[in-house]
Design a protein around this motif. Structure first.
Motif, PDB file in Angstrom:
ATOM      1  N   LYS A 239       0.845  -1.216   0.000  1.00 32.72           N
ATOM      2  CA  LYS A 239       0.000   0.000   0.000  1.00 32.72           C
ATOM      3  C   LYS A 239       0.874   1.258   0.000  1.00 32.72           C
ATOM      4  CE  LYS A 239      -4.621  -0.407   0.594  1.00 32.72           C
ATOM      5  NZ  LYS A 239      -5.250  -0.332  -0.717  1.00 32.72           N
ATOM      6  N   THR A 240       2.015   1.160   0.696  1.00 34.23           N
ATOM      7  CA  THR A 240       2.921   2.310   0.789  1.00 34.23           C
ATOM      8  C   THR A 240       3.512   2.644  -0.573  1.00 34.23           C
ATOM      9  OG1 THR A 240       3.437   1.759   3.071  1.00 34.23           O
ATOM     10  CG2 THR A 240       5.006   3.173   1.951  1.00 34.23           C
ATOM     11  N   ILE A 241       3.858   1.616  -1.343  1.00 34.82           N
ATOM     12  CA  ILE A 241       4.416   1.854  -2.690  1.00 34.82           C
ATOM     13  C   ILE A 241       3.396   2.619  -3.521  1.00 34.82           C
ATOM     14  CG2 ILE A 241       5.328   0.792  -4.806  1.00 34.82           C
ATOM     15  CD1 ILE A 241       6.135  -1.636  -3.161  1.00 34.82           C
ATOM     16  N   GLU A 242       2.183   2.100  -3.520  1.00 33.02           N
ATOM     17  CA  GLU A 242       1.089   2.671  -4.307  1.00 33.02           C
ATOM     18  C   GLU A 242       0.810   4.123  -3.885  1.00 33.02           C
ATOM     19  OE1 GLU A 242      -3.560   1.533  -4.443  1.00 33.02           O
ATOM     20  OE2 GLU A 242      -2.179  -0.082  -3.908  1.00 33.02           O
ATOM     21  N   ALA A 243       0.674   4.331  -2.556  1.00 32.08           N
ATOM     22  CA  ALA A 243       0.326   5.667  -2.043  1.00 32.08           C
ATOM     23  C   ALA A 243       1.436   6.681  -2.334  1.00 32.08           C
ATOM     24  CB  ALA A 243       0.065   5.590  -0.541  1.00 32.08           C
ATOM     25  N   THR A 244       2.698   6.256  -2.201  1.00 35.17           N
ATOM     26  CA  THR A 244       3.821   7.178  -2.442  1.00 35.17           C
ATOM     27  C   THR A 244       3.876   7.582  -3.911  1.00 35.17           C
ATOM     28  OG1 THR A 244       5.020   6.118  -0.620  1.00 35.17           O
ATOM     29  CG2 THR A 244       6.304   7.534  -2.070  1.00 35.17           C
ATOM     30  N   LYS A 245       3.615   6.625  -4.799  1.00 35.72           N
ATOM     31  CA  LYS A 245       3.576   6.958  -6.236  1.00 35.72           C
ATOM     32  C   LYS A 245       2.459   7.956  -6.520  1.00 35.72           C
ATOM     33  CE  LYS A 245       5.242   2.598  -8.267  1.00 35.72           C
ATOM     34  NZ  LYS A 245       4.789   1.440  -9.051  1.00 35.72           N
ATOM     35  N   ILE A 246       1.285   7.703  -5.944  1.00 40.14           N
ATOM     36  CA  ILE A 246       0.136   8.614  -6.145  1.00 40.14           C
ATOM     37  C   ILE A 246       0.496  10.019  -5.641  1.00 40.14           C
ATOM     38  CG2 ILE A 246      -2.228   9.130  -5.347  1.00 40.14           C
ATOM     39  CD1 ILE A 246      -2.659   6.016  -5.295  1.00 40.14           C
ATOM     40  N   ALA A 247       1.148  10.068  -4.473  1.00 39.21           N
ATOM     41  CA  ALA A 247       1.524  11.361  -3.886  1.00 39.21           C
ATOM     42  C   ALA A 247       2.461  12.139  -4.805  1.00 39.21           C
ATOM     43  CB  ALA A 247       2.176  11.147  -2.521  1.00 39.21           C
ATOM     44  N   ILE A 248       3.457  11.441  -5.367  1.00 34.81           N
ATOM     45  CA  ILE A 248       4.416  12.115  -6.251  1.00 34.81           C
ATOM     46  C   ILE A 248       3.714  12.579  -7.531  1.00 34.81           C
ATOM     47  CG2 ILE A 248       6.524  11.795  -7.645  1.00 34.81           C
ATOM     48  CD1 ILE A 248       7.505   9.887  -5.382  1.00 34.81           C
ATOM     49  N   GLU A 249       2.833  11.727  -8.071  1.00 36.88           N
ATOM     50  CA  GLU A 249       2.071  12.118  -9.266  1.00 36.88           C
ATOM     51  C   GLU A 249       1.181  13.324  -8.984  1.00 36.88           C
ATOM     52  OE1 GLU A 249       0.112   8.451 -10.177  1.00 36.88           O
ATOM     53  OE2 GLU A 249       1.989   7.538 -10.892  1.00 36.88           O
ATOM     54  N   ALA A 250       0.632  13.393  -7.754  1.00 32.47           N
ATOM     55  CA  ALA A 250      -0.257  14.505  -7.394  1.00 32.47           C
ATOM     56  C   ALA A 250       0.502  15.810  -7.184  1.00 32.47           C
ATOM     57  CB  ALA A 250      -1.034  14.149  -6.123  1.00 32.47           C
ATOM     58  N   GLY A 251       1.837  15.708  -6.965  1.00 31.31           N
ATOM     59  CA  GLY A 251       2.630  16.924  -6.793  1.00 31.31           C
ATOM     60  C   GLY A 251       3.436  17.006  -5.512  1.00 31.31           C
ATOM     61  N   PHE A 252       3.298  16.026  -4.618  1.00 27.68           N
ATOM     62  CA  PHE A 252       4.121  16.030  -3.400  1.00 27.68           C
ATOM     63  C   PHE A 252       5.591  15.841  -3.779  1.00 27.68           C
ATOM     64  CE2 PHE A 252       0.088  15.057  -1.366  1.00 27.68           C
ATOM     65  CZ  PHE A 252       0.195  15.632  -0.108  1.00 27.68           C
ATOM     66  N   ARG A 253       6.458  16.650  -3.158  1.00 31.88           N
ATOM     67  CA  ARG A 253       7.900  16.524  -3.417  1.00 31.88           C
ATOM     68  C   ARG A 253       8.695  16.307  -2.137  1.00 31.88           C
ATOM     69  NH1 ARG A 253       6.004  15.476  -7.380  1.00 31.88           N
ATOM     70  NH2 ARG A 253       6.188  16.403  -9.456  1.00 31.88           N
ATOM     71  N   HIS A 254       7.995  16.349  -1.012  1.00 31.15           N
ATOM     72  CA  HIS A 254       8.633  16.175   0.299  1.00 31.15           C
ATOM     73  C   HIS A 254       8.064  14.874   0.868  1.00 31.15           C
ATOM     74  CE1 HIS A 254       8.831  18.052   4.673  1.00 31.15           C
ATOM     75  NE2 HIS A 254       9.325  16.837   4.625  1.00 31.15           N
ATOM     76  N   ILE A 255       8.933  13.884   1.062  1.00 29.97           N
ATOM     77  CA  ILE A 255       8.501  12.571   1.556  1.00 29.97           C
ATOM     78  C   ILE A 255       9.149  12.326   2.915  1.00 29.97           C
ATOM     79  CG2 ILE A 255       8.335  10.092   1.047  1.00 29.97           C
ATOM     80  CD1 ILE A 255       7.070  11.736  -1.215  1.00 29.97           C
ATOM     81  N   ASP A 256       8.310  12.089   3.933  1.00 26.84           N
ATOM     82  CA  ASP A 256       8.805  11.913   5.294  1.00 26.84           C
ATOM     83  C   ASP A 256       8.716  10.442   5.687  1.00 26.84           C
ATOM     84  OD1 ASP A 256       9.397  13.406   8.037  1.00 26.84           O
ATOM     85  OD2 ASP A 256       7.962  11.803   8.450  1.00 26.84           O
ATOM     86  N   CYS A 257       9.865   9.870   6.064  1.00 24.31           N
ATOM     87  CA  CYS A 257       9.884   8.459   6.440  1.00 24.31           C
ATOM     88  C   CYS A 257      10.850   8.288   7.614  1.00 24.31           C
ATOM     89  CB  CYS A 257      10.281   7.609   5.231  1.00 24.31           C
ATOM     90  SG  CYS A 257       9.859   5.857   5.409  1.00 24.31           S
TER      91      CYS A 257
END
Length: 297
Positions: free
Chosen positions: A33-51
């Motif tokens: 689910k994390t792979i899928e959600a992170t890809k969606i986030a980047i496609e939507a415009g998120f550029r800051h990923i917190d892990c």
């Protein structure tokens, strides 16, 4: 997402995007689910990923980011990636090895920001920055006293660029925010939408933040969701915001936080919701000498 007003300059000259995508998830949710959600986030415009090392999804997050680099959506330098040292690696000689483990999982050469939860690891963190493994270093869950301890350290080489803490309309961290601003340290907020879902950390009888009537009324007024009102409130206070979601619709909605503005009166109404209420109390760590929540702020 690349216009300058959506970035904040850190005290070391690097820039952090004002809106981040949080990747912590409950254990029962599969890592895929994390792979899928992170890809969606980047496609939507998120550029800051917190892990973080402790989230146990850095492999998946790295995969998602690399696949978006491979398909030409972003370049590595477009992504601002944060990782955090886990508490089992606090001994100074272990700090760099924890970061190297994270980098191996991610298949990255460096992280943009590396955070610590305790004042003891600072020297070793500075070495990670010198080695080019972390562009910026910061802290997480520090109170004012702990920040002052670091800032007053003899031989301090790099001031922390940020302090990542729980912060939302029920816990607006006004005093800590003012202190951080006075020291040119950025406040990064987690738990901005409340954190009911993290059953292992949060009392299930906690109030549901997004059901708050004031948020609801402002959502109606601005024709937005209560979540967007809660996120926008923080941005207008100069706080960097982390929005967590595994839901495609909500991920895409959260990025719209830049499309509207709250009035001074709206902000005052939201300030009035503060009740110094914490969702994440770290009860298990309350006896630790560095327990940060015993102080007022």
């Amino acid at each position: 997402m690349n216009s300058k007003h959506q970035y904040v300059e850190l005290n070391d000259g690097h820039f952090i995007p004002r809106l981040g995508f949080g990747t912590y998830k409950p254990q029962e949710v599969p890592n895929s689910k994390t792979i899928e959600a992170t890809k969606i986030a980047i496609e939507a415009g998120f550029r800051h990923i917190d892990c973080a090392y402790a989230y146990q999804v850095e492999e998946e997050v790295g995969l998602a980011i690399r696949s978006k680099i491979a398909d030409g959506t972003v370049k590595r330098e477009d992504i601002f990636y944060t990782s955090k040292l886990w508490s089992t690696f606090h001994r100074p000689e272990l700090v760099q090895s924890c970061l190297e483990k994270s980098l191996k999982k991610l298949n990255f050469d460096y992280v943009d920001l590396y955070l610590i939860h305790s004042p003891m690891e600072l020297k070793a963190m500075e070495k990670c920055k010198d080695a080019g493994l972390a562009k910026s270093i910061g802290v997480s869950n520090f109170n004012r006293r702990q920040l002052e301890m670091i800032l007053n350290k003899p031989g301090l080489k790099y001031k922390p660029v940020c302090n990542q803490v729980e912060c939302h309309v029920y816990l607006n961290q006004r005093k800590l925010l003012d202190f951080c601003k006075s020291k040119d340290i950025v406040l990064v907020a987690y738990g901005v939408l409340g954190t009911q879902r993290y059953k292992e950390w949060v009392d299930p009888s906690s109030p549901v933040l997004l059901d708050d009537p004031v948020l609801g009324a402002l959502a109606k007024k601005h024709k937005r969701s209560p979540a967007l009102i809660a996120l926008r409130y923080q941005l207008q206070r100069g706080v960097i915001v982390l929005a967590k979601s595994l839901n495609e619709k909500r991920i895409k909605e959260n990025i719209q936080v830049f499309d509207f503005e709250l009035t001074a009166e709206d902000m005052k109404d939201l300030d009035g919701l503060n009740r110094n209420f914490r969702y994440v109390t770290f009860k298990l760590m309350a006896d630790h000498p560095n327990f940060p929540l015993a102080d007022e702020y």
